[in-house]
Write an enzyme that holds these catalytic residues in place. Structure first.
Site, PDB file in Angstrom:
ATOM      1  N   GLU A 108     -56.800 -42.250  16.456  1.00 17.30           N
ATOM      2  CA  GLU A 108     -56.057 -43.316  15.795  1.00 17.30           C
ATOM      3  C   GLU A 108     -54.839 -43.722  16.602  1.00 17.30           C
ATOM      4  O   GLU A 108     -54.258 -42.932  17.350  1.00 17.30           O
ATOM      5  CB  GLU A 108     -55.684 -42.927  14.371  1.00 17.30           C
ATOM      6  CG  GLU A 108     -54.847 -41.683  14.249  1.00 17.30           C
ATOM      7  CD  GLU A 108     -54.511 -41.381  12.789  1.00 17.30           C
ATOM      8  OE1 GLU A 108     -55.424 -41.005  12.040  1.00 17.30           O
ATOM      9  OE2 GLU A 108     -53.341 -41.508  12.419  1.00 17.30           O
ATOM     10  N   CYS A 122     -48.208 -46.489  19.159  1.00 16.92           N
ATOM     11  CA  CYS A 122     -48.228 -45.034  19.226  1.00 16.92           C
ATOM     12  C   CYS A 122     -49.679 -44.613  19.454  1.00 16.92           C
ATOM     13  O   CYS A 122     -50.547 -44.960  18.661  1.00 16.92           O
ATOM     14  CB  CYS A 122     -47.704 -44.480  17.891  1.00 16.92           C
ATOM     15  SG  CYS A 122     -47.874 -42.699  17.770  1.00 16.92           S
ATOM     16  N   CYS A 182     -55.882 -31.105  18.075  1.00 16.37           N
ATOM     17  CA  CYS A 182     -54.739 -30.499  18.752  1.00 16.37           C
ATOM     18  C   CYS A 182     -54.810 -29.001  18.509  1.00 16.37           C
ATOM     19  O   CYS A 182     -55.275 -28.553  17.470  1.00 16.37           O
ATOM     20  CB  CYS A 182     -53.443 -31.061  18.159  1.00 16.37           C
ATOM     21  SG  CYS A 182     -51.952 -30.405  18.932  1.00 16.37           S
ATOM     22  N   CYS A 211     -48.848 -26.706  14.659  1.00 15.37           N
ATOM     23  CA  CYS A 211     -47.613 -26.896  13.880  1.00 15.37           C
ATOM     24  C   CYS A 211     -47.974 -26.971  12.390  1.00 15.37           C
ATOM     25  O   CYS A 211     -48.921 -27.646  12.009  1.00 15.37           O
ATOM     26  CB  CYS A 211     -46.882 -28.162  14.313  1.00 15.37           C
ATOM     27  SG  CYS A 211     -46.358 -28.080  16.036  1.00 15.37           S
ATOM     28  N   CYS A 228     -48.299 -30.427  10.341  1.00 17.33           N
ATOM     29  CA  CYS A 228     -48.953 -31.557  11.004  1.00 17.33           C
ATOM     30  C   CYS A 228     -50.442 -31.635  10.671  1.00 17.33           C
ATOM     31  O   CYS A 228     -51.154 -30.624  10.684  1.00 17.33           O
ATOM     32  CB  CYS A 228     -48.755 -31.415  12.514  1.00 17.33           C
ATOM     33  SG  CYS A 228     -49.511 -32.750  13.440  1.00 17.33           S
ATOM     34  N   GLY A 252     -52.460 -34.997  19.085  1.00 14.94           N
ATOM     35  CA  GLY A 252     -52.570 -34.284  20.359  1.00 14.94           C
ATOM     36  C   GLY A 252     -51.234 -33.912  20.954  1.00 14.94           C
ATOM     37  O   GLY A 252     -50.187 -34.434  20.571  1.00 14.94           O
ATOM     38  N   GLU A 253     -51.295 -32.979  21.900  1.00 16.79           N
ATOM     39  CA  GLU A 253     -50.099 -32.570  22.628  1.00 16.79           C
ATOM     40  C   GLU A 253     -50.249 -33.112  24.057  1.00 16.79           C
ATOM     41  O   GLU A 253     -51.049 -32.594  24.836  1.00 16.79           O
ATOM     42  CB  GLU A 253     -49.981 -31.035  22.601  1.00 16.79           C
ATOM     43  CG  GLU A 253     -48.986 -30.437  23.568  1.00 16.79           C
ATOM     44  CD  GLU A 253     -47.604 -31.093  23.558  1.00 16.79           C
ATOM     45  OE1 GLU A 253     -47.024 -31.325  22.480  1.00 16.79           O
ATOM     46  OE2 GLU A 253     -47.109 -31.393  24.669  1.00 16.79           O
ATOM     47  N   SER A 272     -39.879 -31.959  20.294  1.00 18.19           N
ATOM     48  CA  SER A 272     -39.946 -31.626  18.869  1.00 18.19           C
ATOM     49  C   SER A 272     -39.262 -30.284  18.654  1.00 18.19           C
ATOM     50  O   SER A 272     -39.755 -29.256  19.081  1.00 18.19           O
ATOM     51  CB  SER A 272     -41.410 -31.544  18.432  1.00 18.19           C
ATOM     52  OG  SER A 272     -42.019 -32.785  18.656  1.00 18.19           O
ATOM     53  N   LEU A 273     -38.125 -30.333  17.984  1.00 18.65           N
ATOM     54  CA  LEU A 273     -37.313 -29.128  17.813  1.00 18.65           C
ATOM     55  C   LEU A 273     -37.604 -28.466  16.456  1.00 18.65           C
ATOM     56  O   LEU A 273     -38.065 -27.348  16.388  1.00 18.65           O
ATOM     57  CB  LEU A 273     -35.847 -29.519  17.941  1.00 18.65           C
ATOM     58  CG  LEU A 273     -34.867 -28.506  18.478  1.00 18.65           C
ATOM     59  CD1 LEU A 273     -35.343 -27.870  19.763  1.00 18.65           C
ATOM     60  CD2 LEU A 273     -33.512 -29.188  18.718  1.00 18.65           C
ATOM     61  N   HIS A 274     -37.300 -29.176  15.399  1.00 17.64           N
ATOM     62  CA  HIS A 274     -37.645 -28.775  14.025  1.00 17.64           C
ATOM     63  C   HIS A 274     -37.034 -27.466  13.532  1.00 17.64           C
ATOM     64  O   HIS A 274     -37.289 -27.032  12.402  1.00 17.64           O
ATOM     65  CB  HIS A 274     -39.166 -28.717  13.815  1.00 17.64           C
ATOM     66  CG  HIS A 274     -39.899 -29.947  14.236  1.00 17.64           C
ATOM     67  ND1 HIS A 274     -39.385 -31.212  14.111  1.00 17.64           N
ATOM     68  CD2 HIS A 274     -41.129 -30.113  14.802  1.00 17.64           C
ATOM     69  CE1 HIS A 274     -40.263 -32.093  14.572  1.00 17.64           C
ATOM     70  NE2 HIS A 274     -41.310 -31.455  14.991  1.00 17.64           N
ATOM     71  N   CYS A 325     -49.293 -38.548  11.234  1.00 19.79           N
ATOM     72  CA  CYS A 325     -50.203 -38.505  12.370  1.00 19.79           C
ATOM     73  C   CYS A 325     -51.501 -37.824  11.973  1.00 19.79           C
ATOM     74  O   CYS A 325     -51.486 -36.751  11.391  1.00 19.79           O
ATOM     75  CB  CYS A 325     -49.621 -37.682  13.507  1.00 19.79           C
ATOM     76  SG  CYS A 325     -47.987 -38.170  13.960  1.00 19.79           S
TER      77      CYS A 325
HETATM   78  N1  SAH Z   1     -47.587 -33.010  20.112  1.00 16.01           N
HETATM   79  C1  SAH Z   1     -46.459 -33.883  20.206  1.00 16.01           C
HETATM   80  C2  SAH Z   1     -46.663 -35.189  19.465  1.00 16.01           C
HETATM   81  C3  SAH Z   1     -46.808 -34.962  18.011  1.00 16.01           C
HETATM   82  S1  SAH Z   1     -46.431 -36.172  16.817  1.00 16.01           S
HETATM   83  C4  SAH Z   1     -45.228 -33.173  19.660  1.00 16.01           C
HETATM   84  O1  SAH Z   1     -45.361 -32.111  19.072  1.00 16.01           O
HETATM   85  O2  SAH Z   1     -44.137 -33.676  19.851  1.00 16.01           O
HETATM   86  C5  SAH Z   1     -44.798 -36.677  16.998  1.00 16.01           C
HETATM   87  C6  SAH Z   1     -43.758 -36.001  16.112  1.00 16.01           C
HETATM   88  O3  SAH Z   1     -44.102 -36.017  14.732  1.00 16.01           O
HETATM   89  C7  SAH Z   1     -43.547 -34.553  16.479  1.00 16.01           C
HETATM   90  O4  SAH Z   1     -42.181 -34.302  16.468  1.00 16.01           O
HETATM   91  C8  SAH Z   1     -44.229 -33.837  15.347  1.00 16.01           C
HETATM   92  O5  SAH Z   1     -43.744 -32.541  15.206  1.00 16.01           O
HETATM   93  C9  SAH Z   1     -43.918 -34.737  14.190  1.00 16.01           C
HETATM   94  N2  SAH Z   1     -44.792 -34.586  13.027  1.00 16.01           N
HETATM   95  C10 SAH Z   1     -46.097 -34.244  12.976  1.00 16.01           C
HETATM   96  N3  SAH Z   1     -46.547 -34.222  11.709  1.00 16.01           N
HETATM   97  C11 SAH Z   1     -45.504 -34.558  10.940  1.00 16.01           C
HETATM   98  C12 SAH Z   1     -45.336 -34.708   9.539  1.00 16.01           C
HETATM   99  N4  SAH Z   1     -46.312 -34.492   8.688  1.00 16.01           N
HETATM  100  N5  SAH Z   1     -44.107 -35.085   9.110  1.00 16.01           N
HETATM  101  C13 SAH Z   1     -43.102 -35.313   9.962  1.00 16.01           C
HETATM  102  N6  SAH Z   1     -43.187 -35.179  11.280  1.00 16.01           N
HETATM  103  C14 SAH Z   1     -44.393 -34.802  11.772  1.00 16.01           C
END
Ligand code: SAH
Length: 364
Positions: free
Chosen positions: A93, A106, A113, A117, A120, A160-161, A215-217, A334
């Site tokens: 997508e 995007c 993937c 996480c 996700c 994907g990463e 992506s820190l989180h 995503c």
């Molecule tokens: N693999 C890459 C791209 C992922 S998507 C990465 O990890 O960065 C882009 C961003 O959206 C990332 O920061 C990911 O952690 C975040 N993300 C994924 N699913 C999410 C969700 N359900 N809610 C909020 N952020 C999300």
């Protein structure tokens, strides 16, 4: 020579391919332009190439042109989500978003993937395979065709990463940026990673002008590990060091993404720690209210909690934005559209709309 995916070929490889067919170098350049600048949907249209060469190309290098298999348009903000079926049946997508500074697409970098996480949707079925450079490029081209205008900004933030598909990602960026292709400025390209540290160093050494989003989180190893398995492999310290190196090499400010999950990482102490961690860095923090995924059970932080979190970070002199939720009325997070289709494929029959408030585009 490379494989059969001709849209993944660099200019030099396209020239070489034509040369091997007895053609001239300028014809190789014309071929590259037909593929990436004019985005011809058949060899037939490449009228300045000899007919015999076109038929040979047709035979040896089947042209990939993606058509949306499904599309959703947000009634709220015009965000469009497209689902594309790849020749082997995999679904990917791509999302088109309208911003003040221009339109942005995007794209996905992998089918599935393997990063795992916890919040996700893309990672639920694991990794199926990497996407080729041409499968990434075609998402950009196909979305441009579907919306009727070329795309100006590209973010690799879909399923994907991207740094787990490093070689193809680089080919993709180089072709997207090529003056004989779409010539999208590197500064208009963002790559988001969960933090594969060795690849961040590799990317930094390429000295591209693309934006790196990390992506820190979580602001401690423990909190981060709780949400992202990659954090068990590379510590926060190592990850931030790699990002600092990226900034030193490229002069490009890092974007740190922080998805706020209620009760997990959205408290005042989390904001304090994050502030201390990033204080003094030339960076930008993008707060993302977590997009609930039905299989995951996480909840979004309340607006006032998000605002407080932002204010606290700003006290540390950090530049913060809250990501606008684009297309919240369509399968926002995503990988959700893809997942819904994969589930449907698994237990047909079913209708894909799920009663959402969307305008659907007809199947083409
Ligand atoms: N693999 C890459 C791209 C992922 S998507 C990465 O990890 O960065 C882009 C961003 O959206 C990332 O920061 C990911 O952690 C975040 N993300 C994924 N699913 C999410 C969700 N359900 N809610 C909020 N952020 C999300």
């Amino acid at each position: 020579m490379t494989g059969k995916d001709i849209k993944s070929f660099s200019l030099e490889e396209a020239v070489q391919t034509v040369r091997e067919m007895g053609g001239k170098d300028f014809q190789g350049k014309q071929l590259f332009e037909w593929l990436h600048q004019k985005q011809a949907d058949s060899y037939e249209r490449m009228t300045n190439l000899p007919k015999s060469m076109r038929s040979r190309l047709e035979e040896e290098y089947p042209l990939l042109t993606l058509q949306p298999a499904d599309a959703q348009i947000s009634a709220l903000d015009g965000t469009r989500k497209y689902l594309f079926a790849l020749p082997d049946g995999q679904m990917v997508e791509s999302v088109w978003m309208r911003y003040r500074h221009g339109d942005s697409v995007c794209i996905s970098s992998q089918a599935g993937c393997r990063m795992g996480c916890r919040f996700c949707a893309s990672t639920i079925g694991g990794l199926v395979r990497n996407l080729s450079a041409q499968e990434m490029l075609e998402q950009v081209y196909a979305v441009g065709r579907a919306v009727g205008k070329p795309v100006s900004h590209v973010v690799v933030m879909g399923t994907g990463e991207p740094l787990d598909n490093y070689e193809n990602l680089l080919k993709f960026i180089r072709i997207l940026n090529h003056e004989r292709g779409m010539h999208i400025s590197q500064r208009n390209i963002t790559v988001s990673t969960c933090g594969i540290v060795p690849r961040i160093y590799d990317l930094a050494r390429e000295k591209l002008q693309i934006t790196l989003a990390l992506s820190l989180h979580g602001a401690t190893d423990e909190k981060r590990q709780n949400l992202m398995p990659i954090a068990k492999k590379h510590t926060l310290f190592e990850t931030l060091e790699a990002c600092d190196f990226y900034f030193e090499q490229t002069g490009r400010r890092i974007t740190y993404e922080y998805s706020l999950v209620q009760g997990e990482n959205d408290g005042p102490e989390d904001a304090e720690r994050l502030g201390k961690l990033l204080r003094g860095k030339n960076c930008h923090v993008n707060l993302i209210p977590v997009n609930p995924v039905k299989e995951r059970g996480f909840r979004q932080s309340e607006q006032k909690v998000v605002d407080k979190f932002k204010n606290k970070l700003e006290k540390y002199g950090i530049n913060v934005t809250i990501r606008r939720e684009m297309g919240r009325d369509i399968d926002g997070a995503c990988g959700q559209l893809r997942r819904r289709h994969m589930e449907m494929d698994a237990d047909r029959p079913g209708t894909p709309s799920g009663g959402k408030i969307t305008e659907r585009e007809k199947k083409r």
